[in-house]
Design a protein around this motif. Sequence first.
Motif, PDB file in Angstrom:
ATOM      1  N   ASN A   3      74.992   2.047 105.884  1.00  0.00           N
ATOM      2  CA  ASN A   3      75.368   2.831 107.048  1.00  0.00           C
ATOM      3  C   ASN A   3      74.156   3.334 107.818  1.00  0.00           C
ATOM      4  O   ASN A   3      74.195   4.397 108.429  1.00  0.00           O
ATOM      5  N   ASN A   4      73.086   2.551 107.783  1.00  0.00           N
ATOM      6  CA  ASN A   4      71.854   2.918 108.463  1.00  0.00           C
ATOM      7  C   ASN A   4      72.099   2.960 109.980  1.00  0.00           C
ATOM      8  O   ASN A   4      72.293   1.921 110.612  1.00  0.00           O
ATOM      9  N   PRO A   5      72.081   4.151 110.591  1.00  0.00           N
ATOM     10  CA  PRO A   5      72.446   4.243 112.016  1.00  0.00           C
ATOM     11  C   PRO A   5      71.429   3.603 112.942  1.00  0.00           C
ATOM     12  O   PRO A   5      71.789   3.132 114.032  1.00  0.00           O
ATOM     13  N   ILE A   6      70.176   3.546 112.527  1.00  0.00           N
ATOM     14  CA  ILE A   6      69.151   2.933 113.356  1.00  0.00           C
ATOM     15  C   ILE A   6      69.320   1.415 113.389  1.00  0.00           C
ATOM     16  O   ILE A   6      69.269   0.787 114.455  1.00  0.00           O
ATOM     17  N   LEU A   7      69.537   0.813 112.218  1.00  0.00           N
ATOM     18  CA  LEU A   7      69.718  -0.640 112.192  1.00  0.00           C
ATOM     19  C   LEU A   7      70.966  -1.069 112.938  1.00  0.00           C
ATOM     20  O   LEU A   7      71.004  -2.149 113.538  1.00  0.00           O
ATOM     21  N   GLN A   8      71.985  -0.225 112.921  1.00  0.00           N
ATOM     22  CA  GLN A   8      73.205  -0.566 113.654  1.00  0.00           C
ATOM     23  C   GLN A   8      72.920  -0.710 115.148  1.00  0.00           C
ATOM     24  O   GLN A   8      73.436  -1.620 115.805  1.00  0.00           O
ATOM     25  N   ILE A   9      72.082   0.177 115.693  1.00  0.00           N
ATOM     26  CA  ILE A   9      71.726   0.063 117.110  1.00  0.00           C
ATOM     27  C   ILE A   9      70.809  -1.131 117.342  1.00  0.00           C
ATOM     28  O   ILE A   9      71.005  -1.914 118.276  1.00  0.00           O
ATOM     29  N   ILE A  10      69.805  -1.293 116.482  1.00  0.00           N
ATOM     30  CA  ILE A  10      68.863  -2.402 116.651  1.00  0.00           C
ATOM     31  C   ILE A  10      69.583  -3.748 116.576  1.00  0.00           C
ATOM     32  O   ILE A  10      69.304  -4.663 117.362  1.00  0.00           O
ATOM     33  N   GLU A 223      59.015   1.725  99.592  1.00  0.00           N
ATOM     34  CA  GLU A 223      59.912   1.884  98.445  1.00  0.00           C
ATOM     35  C   GLU A 223      60.973   2.954  98.684  1.00  0.00           C
ATOM     36  O   GLU A 223      61.726   3.276  97.769  1.00  0.00           O
ATOM     37  N   TYR A 224      61.041   3.484  99.867  1.00  0.00           N
ATOM     38  CA  TYR A 224      62.029   4.512 100.208  1.00  0.00           C
ATOM     39  C   TYR A 224      62.997   3.956 101.255  1.00  0.00           C
ATOM     40  O   TYR A 224      62.747   4.049 102.456  1.00  0.00           O
ATOM     41  N   PRO A 225      64.116   3.373 100.828  1.00  0.00           N
ATOM     42  CA  PRO A 225      65.050   2.799 101.798  1.00  0.00           C
ATOM     43  C   PRO A 225      65.656   3.830 102.739  1.00  0.00           C
ATOM     44  O   PRO A 225      66.110   3.483 103.834  1.00  0.00           O
ATOM     45  N   ASN A 226      65.678   5.114 102.341  1.00  0.00           N
ATOM     46  CA  ASN A 226      66.231   6.145 103.213  1.00  0.00           C
ATOM     47  C   ASN A 226      65.332   6.432 104.415  1.00  0.00           C
ATOM     48  O   ASN A 226      65.779   7.037 105.388  1.00  0.00           O
ATOM     49  N   ILE A 227      64.059   6.042 104.328  1.00  0.00           N
ATOM     50  CA  ILE A 227      63.179   6.133 105.499  1.00  0.00           C
ATOM     51  C   ILE A 227      63.466   4.906 106.349  1.00  0.00           C
ATOM     52  O   ILE A 227      63.055   3.795 106.043  1.00  0.00           O
TER      53      ILE A 227
END
Length: 325
Positions: A3-10, A223-227
């Motif tokens: 549910n990464n909101p940035i990748l959804q836009i990109i 190593e931090y997927p949340n970033i």
Amino acid sequence: MNNNPILQIINQFNVVILDGAIATEIEKKGVDIKHDLWSAKAIIDTPDSIKQVHFDYFRAGADIATTNTYQATIEGFKKNGWSEQDAEQLITKTVLITKAARDEFWESLSEQEKLTRPFPLVAGSIGPYGAYLANGSEYTGNYDLSDDEFQQFHLPRMKLLKEANIDLFAFETIPQFKESKVLAQLLKSYFPNDYAWLSFSIADDRHLSDGTDLEEAVAYFNEYPNICAIGVNCTSISHIPQVISKLKKVTSKPIIIYPNSGEIYDAQTKSWHQEQQYENYGLISKNWYTNGASLIGGCCRTTPQDIHQIKEWARQDIHNIPTSK
């Protein structure tokens, strides 16, 4: 996590358009922010000015509004005479103002207009400890806290922003590698299903403000997927081409870039001096995108007009924008 909101836009639009300076626009409306709380004082004095600035940036083309909480901290409000409860309410209020501006803007669009842009997001701004000090140390990293002290400072504000339902966190103008590691760990430990972008304050195009090698710092967060994005902000545009080049070598994360106008900040007078270093923000920002940046906006002294110039190429040159059938 999917549910990464940035990748959804990109994935849909290729580039994420950020907003620009809040404090600059508030000052233009006659609000005095030469204060230890800086633009956060407007939350108390003139909240409608903040809402209007957010609306202006959405209208200019921004996909994300960053809350006016960069310098809004519980400790900062308490130091200036407010209670802890007051401080918590003011931080929450700032998010609600941002969301209200977003919702009013979205409702002002036609259904056709809504197809040409993503539903705007609200990013909860987390400024560094140096912003609270209000002495310019977000540009030097000249302070020394333990990991526990950083956690005690940052976590309460992060919790308040999350409770107010931001879409993601914005760790911005972070001058210290040590402080950035604490923030990433707080995200991982306390908000495992949420995301943040991490944007450094840099001394030059090779080092963080505290002297840490930029490539080393950026690579650490692979190593931090949340970033969900990583880069720099509130630095001179002259550094940006080299910064993008260096970041591309060490990370596959989306690169975020939002420099200031190139003017110089005087922490004593809390004012900016010298001239801006660009004539057309659209032209230079398009080059940043071409070279590898995916999230692009402006920081101090940039304007809605600058953001509109990003929109002019970002939404016209990209051909996978959905259209109505």
